[in-house]
Write a protein that holds these residues in place. Structure first.
Motif, PDB file in Angstrom:
ATOM      1  N   VAL A 242       0.835  -1.209   0.000  1.00 23.36           N
ATOM      2  CA  VAL A 242       0.000   0.000   0.000  1.00 23.36           C
ATOM      3  C   VAL A 242       0.871   1.261   0.000  1.00 23.36           C
ATOM      4  O   VAL A 242       0.569   2.235  -0.688  1.00 23.36           O
ATOM      5  N   ALA A 243       1.957   1.253   0.763  1.00 19.68           N
ATOM      6  CA  ALA A 243       2.846   2.412   0.828  1.00 19.68           C
ATOM      7  C   ALA A 243       3.461   2.713  -0.535  1.00 19.68           C
ATOM      8  O   ALA A 243       3.546   3.885  -0.954  1.00 19.68           O
ATOM      9  N   VAL A 244       3.877   1.677  -1.255  1.00 18.97           N
ATOM     10  CA  VAL A 244       4.460   1.873  -2.587  1.00 18.97           C
ATOM     11  C   VAL A 244       3.391   2.357  -3.565  1.00 18.97           C
ATOM     12  O   VAL A 244       3.647   3.235  -4.400  1.00 18.97           O
ATOM     13  N   GLN A 245       2.186   1.804  -3.471  1.00 20.90           N
ATOM     14  CA  GLN A 245       1.091   2.263  -4.322  1.00 20.90           C
ATOM     15  C   GLN A 245       0.808   3.747  -4.087  1.00 20.90           C
ATOM     16  O   GLN A 245       0.623   4.515  -5.038  1.00 20.90           O
ATOM     17  N   ALA A 246       0.770   4.147  -2.814  1.00 24.20           N
ATOM     18  CA  ALA A 246       0.479   5.542  -2.476  1.00 24.20           C
ATOM     19  C   ALA A 246       1.575   6.482  -2.980  1.00 24.20           C
ATOM     20  O   ALA A 246       1.286   7.542  -3.544  1.00 24.20           O
ATOM     21  N   ALA A 247       2.826   6.105  -2.776  1.00 26.20           N
ATOM     22  CA  ALA A 247       3.942   6.940  -3.242  1.00 26.20           C
ATOM     23  C   ALA A 247       3.934   7.057  -4.760  1.00 26.20           C
ATOM     24  O   ALA A 247       4.153   8.146  -5.319  1.00 26.20           O
ATOM     25  N   SER A 248       3.655   5.972  -5.449  1.00 26.49           N
ATOM     26  CA  SER A 248       3.601   5.987  -6.914  1.00 26.49           C
ATOM     27  C   SER A 248       2.472   6.878  -7.407  1.00 26.49           C
ATOM     28  O   SER A 248       2.631   7.629  -8.384  1.00 26.49           O
ATOM     29  N   ALA A 249       1.326   6.813  -6.734  1.00 25.57           N
ATOM     30  CA  ALA A 249       0.174   7.632  -7.114  1.00 25.57           C
ATOM     31  C   ALA A 249       0.462   9.115  -6.932  1.00 25.57           C
ATOM     32  O   ALA A 249       0.104   9.944  -7.779  1.00 25.57           O
ATOM     33  N   ALA A 250       1.116   9.482  -5.820  1.00 27.89           N
ATOM     34  CA  ALA A 250       1.452  10.890  -5.572  1.00 27.89           C
ATOM     35  C   ALA A 250       2.423  11.418  -6.624  1.00 27.89           C
ATOM     36  O   ALA A 250       2.280  12.547  -7.119  1.00 27.89           O
ATOM     37  N   MET A 251       3.418  10.611  -6.987  1.00 26.18           N
ATOM     38  CA  MET A 251       4.379  11.016  -8.016  1.00 26.18           C
ATOM     39  C   MET A 251       3.690  11.186  -9.369  1.00 26.18           C
ATOM     40  O   MET A 251       3.928  12.168 -10.085  1.00 26.18           O
ATOM     41  N   ALA A 252       2.821  10.254  -9.712  1.00 30.45           N
ATOM     42  CA  ALA A 252       2.110  10.333 -10.993  1.00 30.45           C
ATOM     43  C   ALA A 252       1.191  11.550 -11.036  1.00 30.45           C
ATOM     44  O   ALA A 252       1.045  12.190 -12.085  1.00 30.45           O
ATOM     45  N   LEU A 304      -3.105  25.455  -9.221  1.00 31.25           N
ATOM     46  CA  LEU A 304      -2.243  24.280  -9.334  1.00 31.25           C
ATOM     47  C   LEU A 304      -2.043  23.605  -7.975  1.00 31.25           C
ATOM     48  O   LEU A 304      -2.089  22.377  -7.879  1.00 31.25           O
ATOM     49  N   GLY A 305      -1.852  24.425  -6.930  1.00 30.17           N
ATOM     50  CA  GLY A 305      -1.651  23.854  -5.592  1.00 30.17           C
ATOM     51  C   GLY A 305      -2.819  22.988  -5.155  1.00 30.17           C
ATOM     52  O   GLY A 305      -2.644  21.793  -4.847  1.00 30.17           O
ATOM     53  N   PRO A 306      -4.059  23.546  -5.122  1.00 32.63           N
ATOM     54  CA  PRO A 306      -5.212  22.710  -4.760  1.00 32.63           C
ATOM     55  C   PRO A 306      -5.414  21.512  -5.685  1.00 32.63           C
ATOM     56  O   PRO A 306      -5.794  20.431  -5.241  1.00 32.63           O
ATOM     57  N   ARG A 307      -5.142  21.722  -6.994  1.00 33.14           N
ATOM     58  CA  ARG A 307      -5.339  20.607  -7.918  1.00 33.14           C
ATOM     59  C   ARG A 307      -4.321  19.502  -7.649  1.00 33.14           C
ATOM     60  O   ARG A 307      -4.658  18.311  -7.676  1.00 33.14           O
ATOM     61  N   TRP A 308      -3.083  19.881  -7.389  1.00 34.01           N
ATOM     62  CA  TRP A 308      -2.054  18.885  -7.095  1.00 34.01           C
ATOM     63  C   TRP A 308      -2.398  18.137  -5.812  1.00 34.01           C
ATOM     64  O   TRP A 308      -2.325  16.909  -5.749  1.00 34.01           O
ATOM     65  N   VAL A 309      -2.805  18.896  -4.773  1.00 32.82           N
ATOM     66  CA  VAL A 309      -3.196  18.258  -3.508  1.00 32.82           C
ATOM     67  C   VAL A 309      -4.394  17.344  -3.723  1.00 32.82           C
ATOM     68  O   VAL A 309      -4.415  16.193  -3.265  1.00 32.82           O
ATOM     69  N   SER A 310      -5.399  17.866  -4.448  1.00 29.87           N
ATOM     70  CA  SER A 310      -6.598  17.079  -4.706  1.00 29.87           C
ATOM     71  C   SER A 310      -6.270  15.808  -5.488  1.00 29.87           C
ATOM     72  O   SER A 310      -6.716  14.714  -5.150  1.00 29.87           O
ATOM     73  N   MET A 311      -5.461  15.975  -6.562  1.00 25.21           N
ATOM     74  CA  MET A 311      -5.100  14.818  -7.376  1.00 25.21           C
ATOM     75  C   MET A 311      -4.269  13.811  -6.589  1.00 25.21           C
ATOM     76  O   MET A 311      -4.461  12.597  -6.707  1.00 25.21           O
ATOM     77  N   SER A 312      -3.342  14.315  -5.758  1.00 23.80           N
ATOM     78  CA  SER A 312      -2.474  13.415  -4.994  1.00 23.80           C
ATOM     79  C   SER A 312      -3.269  12.614  -3.977  1.00 23.80           C
ATOM     80  O   SER A 312      -3.154  11.388  -3.896  1.00 23.80           O
ATOM     81  N   PHE A 313      -4.090  13.328  -3.198  1.00 22.72           N
ATOM     82  CA  PHE A 313      -4.904  12.635  -2.199  1.00 22.72           C
ATOM     83  C   PHE A 313      -5.921  11.720  -2.874  1.00 22.72           C
ATOM     84  O   PHE A 313      -6.145  10.583  -2.447  1.00 22.72           O
ATOM     85  N   SER A 314      -6.550  12.241  -3.929  1.00 19.59           N
ATOM     86  CA  SER A 314      -7.558  11.453  -4.640  1.00 19.59           C
ATOM     87  C   SER A 314      -6.936  10.208  -5.261  1.00 19.59           C
ATOM     88  O   SER A 314      -7.466   9.101  -5.148  1.00 19.59           O
ATOM     89  N   ALA A 315      -5.774  10.408  -5.918  1.00 20.28           N
ATOM     90  CA  ALA A 315      -5.129   9.281  -6.588  1.00 20.28           C
ATOM     91  C   ALA A 315      -4.606   8.260  -5.586  1.00 20.28           C
ATOM     92  O   ALA A 315      -4.739   7.046  -5.793  1.00 20.28           O
TER      93      ALA A 315
END
Length: 340
Positions: A242-252, A304-315
């Motif tokens: 799960v940790a690797v999945q989460a880190a990969s999602a945040a980077m993507a 961009l800031g809210p979108r990045w946060v939203s996308m990172s948390f959402s992803a």
């Protein structure tokens, strides 16, 4: 599934949980549970979407914190959930289309690319990118009208002079003013935004996921050379996966947000602002010229800031929830033991 470290056979083999493909899923359970799980995710992250949308439509660049304070002062906490009911109604069918198209495309393209002789890593990246494009295009058939209505509600009182008494009233007023075409305002730019965004995200996720596990493999190799390894491979527990999945999602998410932010800003303005004086193909060009006058290229990156946060948390939430959902929806529950 063992992570193919064929590029370096001297590395310890990493045994990851087996993938659950489309044929292995109980479809009714998959869509029902998916609707419930992702509705919860959408509700949690909705305030960041409201912030991003408001930042994109204001003429003057407003810091995210100042925007949040302004919403609280004028509308209270409920201001962060304007249009949420409408958005939620669209989330269920849109997510169903998205997940179905994603899994079908990923399975078929993945199988075809492997047969064509591509390596596992390249085949996975190609399949994920193609799946992201098809999923985005399918979902936008439902999501664009919902997006138009919910975004109008989000910015009500900020830019638009029209007053809406909820989602149904907004839907009626848009139909009355512009017909069905009004609900699909920005559909073309939505496809141009979300198709490449999803392609970039899923391809980046696949590459980041593999790169992280490759890094872990290299670290284990060094440990073995130091005398601390057994040389029999490594099977990560569920927390590590799960940790690797989460880190990969945040980077993507970071890569995808940076690449597609200007398109998302143009899309939002086309869907929300009335009286722009543009029609048809000229809309995109005129909207872009207005943004350039307001603040140059930086205006295209407002929110961009809210979108990045939203996308990172959402992803991050999405990918971990999505993998969990696939385990819950596997036809043969006995096989779930092998997925733990």
């Amino acid at each position: 599934m063992s992570f193919g470290m064929a590029e370096d056979d001297s590395r310890p083999e990493i045994h990851l949980p087996a993938d659950v493909d489309w044929e292995m899923l109980d479809k009714s359970k998959f869509f029902f549970l998916g609707a419930a799980l992702f509705s919860g995710v959408s509700g949690t992250l909705y305030p960041t979407v409201v912030l991003k949308t408001r930042q994109q439509v204001v003429v003057k660049d407003t810091p995210c914190f100042k925007m949040a304070v302004s919403i609280l002062r004028h509308d209270g906490f409920k201001g962060f959930y304007r249009g949420f009911g409408t958005s939620l109604m669209g989330t269920i069918p849109a997510r169903s289309l998205y997940m179905g198209a994603l899994e079908i495309t990923k399975s078929s393209v993945g199988f075809a690319t492997v047969k064509m002789g591509y390596s596992e890593a390249k085949a996975a990246a190609i399949a994920n990118a193609a799946a992201g494009v098809s999923a985005a295009m399918a979902a936008q058939l439902v999501w664009t009208p919902i997006d138009v209505v919910s975004q109008r509600l989000m910015v009500q009182g900020v830019k638009s002079g029209v007053k809406y008494n909820g989602g149904i009233d907004a839907f009626r007023q848009i139909i009355r003013a512009d017909g069905i075409r009004g609900l699909y305002r920005g559909f073309g730019i939505s496809i141009l935004t979300y198709a490449p965004s999803n392609a970039v995200w899923w391809a980046s996720y696949s590459l980041a996921h593999r790169a992280i596990w490759d890094g872990i493999g290299s670290h284990l190799k060094q440990q073995e050379h130091g005398g601390g390894g057994s040389g029999i491979g490594f099977k990560p527990d569920s927390k590590a996966v799960v940790a690797v999945q989460a880190a990969s999602a945040a980077m993507a998410s970071g890569v995808s947000a940076l690449v597609t932010m200007p398109l998302d800003t143009i899309k939002t303005r086309l869907q929300v602002l009335d009286g722009e004086g543009c029609d048809g193909k000229m809309c995109i060009g005129q909207t872009l010229r207005r943004l350039m006058k307001e603040g140059g290229l930086s205006a295209c990156y407002r929110g961009l800031g809210p979108r990045w946060v939203s996308m990172s948390f959402s992803a991050t939430t999405m990918i971990t929830t999505y993998e969990f959902l696939k385990k819950l929806s596997t036809k043969n529950q006995d096989s779930c033991g092998s997925l733990q």
